[in-house]
Design a protein around this motif. Sequence first.
Motif, PDB file in Angstrom:
ATOM      1  N   PHE A 147     -35.950  35.807  75.491  1.00 16.54           N
ATOM      2  CA  PHE A 147     -35.072  34.893  76.222  1.00 16.54           C
ATOM      3  C   PHE A 147     -33.948  34.341  75.351  1.00 16.54           C
ATOM      4  CE2 PHE A 147     -39.377  34.586  78.008  1.00 16.54           C
ATOM      5  CZ  PHE A 147     -39.123  35.103  79.276  1.00 16.54           C
ATOM      6  N   LYS A 148     -33.877  34.784  74.097  1.00 14.99           N
ATOM      7  CA  LYS A 148     -32.894  34.261  73.149  1.00 14.99           C
ATOM      8  C   LYS A 148     -31.857  35.310  72.762  1.00 14.99           C
ATOM      9  CE  LYS A 148     -34.586  31.602  69.884  1.00 14.99           C
ATOM     10  NZ  LYS A 148     -33.950  30.315  70.234  1.00 14.99           N
ATOM     11  N   LEU A 149     -31.672  36.307  73.608  1.00 18.72           N
ATOM     12  CA  LEU A 149     -30.740  37.388  73.287  1.00 18.72           C
ATOM     13  C   LEU A 149     -29.289  36.930  73.286  1.00 18.72           C
ATOM     14  CD1 LEU A 149     -32.325  40.267  75.427  1.00 18.72           C
ATOM     15  CD2 LEU A 149     -32.870  39.569  73.085  1.00 18.72           C
ATOM     16  N   ARG A 150     -29.021  35.851  74.010  1.00 17.42           N
ATOM     17  CA  ARG A 150     -27.645  35.340  74.080  1.00 17.42           C
ATOM     18  C   ARG A 150     -27.542  33.930  73.544  1.00 17.42           C
ATOM     19  NH1 ARG A 150     -26.585  38.677  79.186  1.00 17.42           N
ATOM     20  NH2 ARG A 150     -24.930  40.117  78.517  1.00 17.42           N
ATOM     21  N   LEU A 169     -31.454  47.738  71.652  1.00 23.87           N
ATOM     22  CA  LEU A 169     -30.552  46.593  71.530  1.00 23.87           C
ATOM     23  C   LEU A 169     -30.802  45.882  70.209  1.00 23.87           C
ATOM     24  CD1 LEU A 169     -28.396  44.837  72.983  1.00 23.87           C
ATOM     25  CD2 LEU A 169     -30.317  43.406  73.793  1.00 23.87           C
ATOM     26  N   LEU A 170     -29.779  45.840  69.357  1.00 24.24           N
ATOM     27  CA  LEU A 170     -29.871  45.176  68.064  1.00 24.24           C
ATOM     28  C   LEU A 170     -29.316  43.752  68.189  1.00 24.24           C
ATOM     29  CD1 LEU A 170     -30.512  45.364  65.022  1.00 24.24           C
ATOM     30  CD2 LEU A 170     -28.145  46.121  64.678  1.00 24.24           C
ATOM     31  N   ILE A 171     -30.174  42.780  67.872  1.00 30.28           N
ATOM     32  CA  ILE A 171     -29.798  41.368  67.915  1.00 30.28           C
ATOM     33  C   ILE A 171     -29.830  40.806  66.502  1.00 30.28           C
ATOM     34  CG2 ILE A 171     -30.362  39.087  68.830  1.00 30.28           C
ATOM     35  CD1 ILE A 171     -29.563  40.975  71.004  1.00 30.28           C
ATOM     36  N   THR A 172     -28.751  40.162  66.093  1.00 36.42           N
ATOM     37  CA  THR A 172     -28.697  39.493  64.796  1.00 36.42           C
ATOM     38  C   THR A 172     -28.395  38.021  65.017  1.00 36.42           C
ATOM     39  OG1 THR A 172     -27.985  41.482  63.621  1.00 36.42           O
ATOM     40  CG2 THR A 172     -27.538  39.372  62.567  1.00 36.42           C
ATOM     41  N   TYR A 173     -29.180  37.184  64.348  1.00 34.15           N
ATOM     42  CA  TYR A 173     -29.024  35.727  64.476  1.00 34.15           C
ATOM     43  C   TYR A 173     -28.281  35.201  63.265  1.00 34.15           C
ATOM     44  CZ  TYR A 173     -32.408  36.001  68.240  1.00 34.15           C
ATOM     45  OH  TYR A 173     -33.035  36.312  69.421  1.00 34.15           O
ATOM     46  N   ALA A 174     -27.080  34.715  63.501  1.00 32.21           N
ATOM     47  CA  ALA A 174     -26.285  34.164  62.406  1.00 32.21           C
ATOM     48  C   ALA A 174     -26.691  32.734  62.099  1.00 32.21           C
ATOM     49  CB  ALA A 174     -24.802  34.211  62.762  1.00 32.21           C
ATOM     50  N   SER A 175     -27.383  32.095  63.044  1.00 32.20           N
ATOM     51  CA  SER A 175     -27.776  30.703  62.845  1.00 32.20           C
ATOM     52  C   SER A 175     -28.985  30.416  63.712  1.00 32.20           C
ATOM     53  CB  SER A 175     -26.631  29.749  63.232  1.00 32.20           C
ATOM     54  OG  SER A 175     -26.289  29.921  64.602  1.00 32.20           O
ATOM     55  N   GLY A 176     -29.610  29.256  63.461  1.00 37.89           N
ATOM     56  CA  GLY A 176     -30.732  28.827  64.279  1.00 37.89           C
ATOM     57  C   GLY A 176     -32.067  29.096  63.634  1.00 37.89           C
ATOM     58  N   GLY A 177     -33.094  28.316  64.031  1.00 35.51           N
ATOM     59  CA  GLY A 177     -34.444  28.509  63.530  1.00 35.51           C
ATOM     60  C   GLY A 177     -34.561  28.197  62.047  1.00 35.51           C
ATOM     61  N   SER A 178     -35.616  28.731  61.429  1.00 32.03           N
ATOM     62  CA  SER A 178     -35.854  28.483  60.005  1.00 32.03           C
ATOM     63  C   SER A 178     -35.301  29.593  59.121  1.00 32.03           C
ATOM     64  CB  SER A 178     -37.365  28.341  59.749  1.00 32.03           C
ATOM     65  OG  SER A 178     -37.892  27.240  60.455  1.00 32.03           O
ATOM     66  N   THR A 179     -34.996  30.757  59.718  1.00 32.70           N
ATOM     67  CA  THR A 179     -34.543  31.906  58.920  1.00 32.70           C
ATOM     68  C   THR A 179     -33.337  32.576  59.571  1.00 32.70           C
ATOM     69  OG1 THR A 179     -36.168  33.314  60.055  1.00 32.70           O
ATOM     70  CG2 THR A 179     -36.822  32.354  57.944  1.00 32.70           C
ATOM     71  N   PRO A 180     -32.173  31.916  59.573  1.00 30.94           N
ATOM     72  CA  PRO A 180     -30.980  32.561  60.121  1.00 30.94           C
ATOM     73  C   PRO A 180     -30.608  33.809  59.346  1.00 30.94           C
ATOM     74  CG  PRO A 180     -30.398  30.577  58.897  1.00 30.94           C
ATOM     75  CD  PRO A 180     -31.891  30.582  59.021  1.00 30.94           C
ATOM     76  N   GLY A 181     -29.999  34.782  60.046  1.00 31.10           N
ATOM     77  CA  GLY A 181     -29.604  36.038  59.422  1.00 31.10           C
ATOM     78  C   GLY A 181     -30.546  37.176  59.726  1.00 31.10           C
ATOM     79  N   ASP A 182     -31.656  36.890  60.406  1.00 32.31           N
ATOM     80  CA  ASP A 182     -32.621  37.932  60.739  1.00 32.31           C
ATOM     81  C   ASP A 182     -32.089  38.825  61.868  1.00 32.31           C
ATOM     82  OD1 ASP A 182     -34.237  36.767  58.885  1.00 32.31           O
ATOM     83  OD2 ASP A 182     -35.598  35.836  60.319  1.00 32.31           O
ATOM     84  N   SER A 183     -32.547  40.095  61.869  1.00 27.48           N
ATOM     85  CA  SER A 183     -32.131  41.068  62.884  1.00 27.48           C
ATOM     86  C   SER A 183     -33.352  41.722  63.516  1.00 27.48           C
ATOM     87  CB  SER A 183     -31.235  42.149  62.275  1.00 27.48           C
ATOM     88  OG  SER A 183     -30.015  41.606  61.813  1.00 27.48           O
TER      89      SER A 183
END
Length: 244
Positions: free
Chosen positions: A134-137, A154-168
């Motif tokens: 539910f966090k794809l967008r 579908l490749l999702i990369t998190y630039a921010s948020g949570g405890s470990t930003p930058g995860d893919s």
Amino acid sequence: MKKIFKIIGAIALVLILSVAAFLYFSSKPLPEGEAGIKAEALTDKIQTAINQKAWDSTAAIAFTFRGIHHYVWDKKQNLVQVKWDDTKVIYNNKTLEGVAYKNNKPLTENDKTAVIKKANDYFNNDSFWLIAPFKLRDAGTTRSIVIQDNQEALLITYASGGSTPGDSYLWFVDQNYMPKAWQMWVSIIPVGGIETSWDDWQNFANGLKIATNHKGLFDLKLENVKTGQTIEEVNEGVNPFTVL
């Protein structure tokens, strides 16, 4: 005695080399994807399959992670109760303000800060295994298409948020666009591309679907999952957040 130490040292060396070899040969490079219309279209199909709208309208969730961390979450108010061992923490997961207890005794202002942070780290990790589809967008995410085995992933990369930003995370879906597995490139795991399943999907109110089991290098199970529109609905009639 020296011979015993030499044997122990040799065994330790073999174990270290074995782990190093596993990390070297198992790790996969992060694939390059193509952002754009196709990636957004696949995201739409996944969100429809799991009923993103039902999740967005859900106000309260309760669940147990791996049988050891127990959660009650007021999603609308950003309030979380976390229980583990002899510890209970009730806090706001945006401000990290709240209360903490050990053996039902409240901690002092100085002592509770580290405990609330620990609870929030647990929550960020554990809840992600519940709600990641539910966090794809989410704000700060990028989406792109990767072709693997002649299928779109579908490749999702998190630039921010949570405890470990930058995860893919690379999501694989079935013929109905339900997530069935992902591969992870995350800071807390030294091996890139570890694959874990998303299965044992359960149906909740308004057609909401949540996966409750993940199998892979490590297996993770979510139990006692409840969703509703009030905290009392998912927590046996009790609202723990009145103490805040």
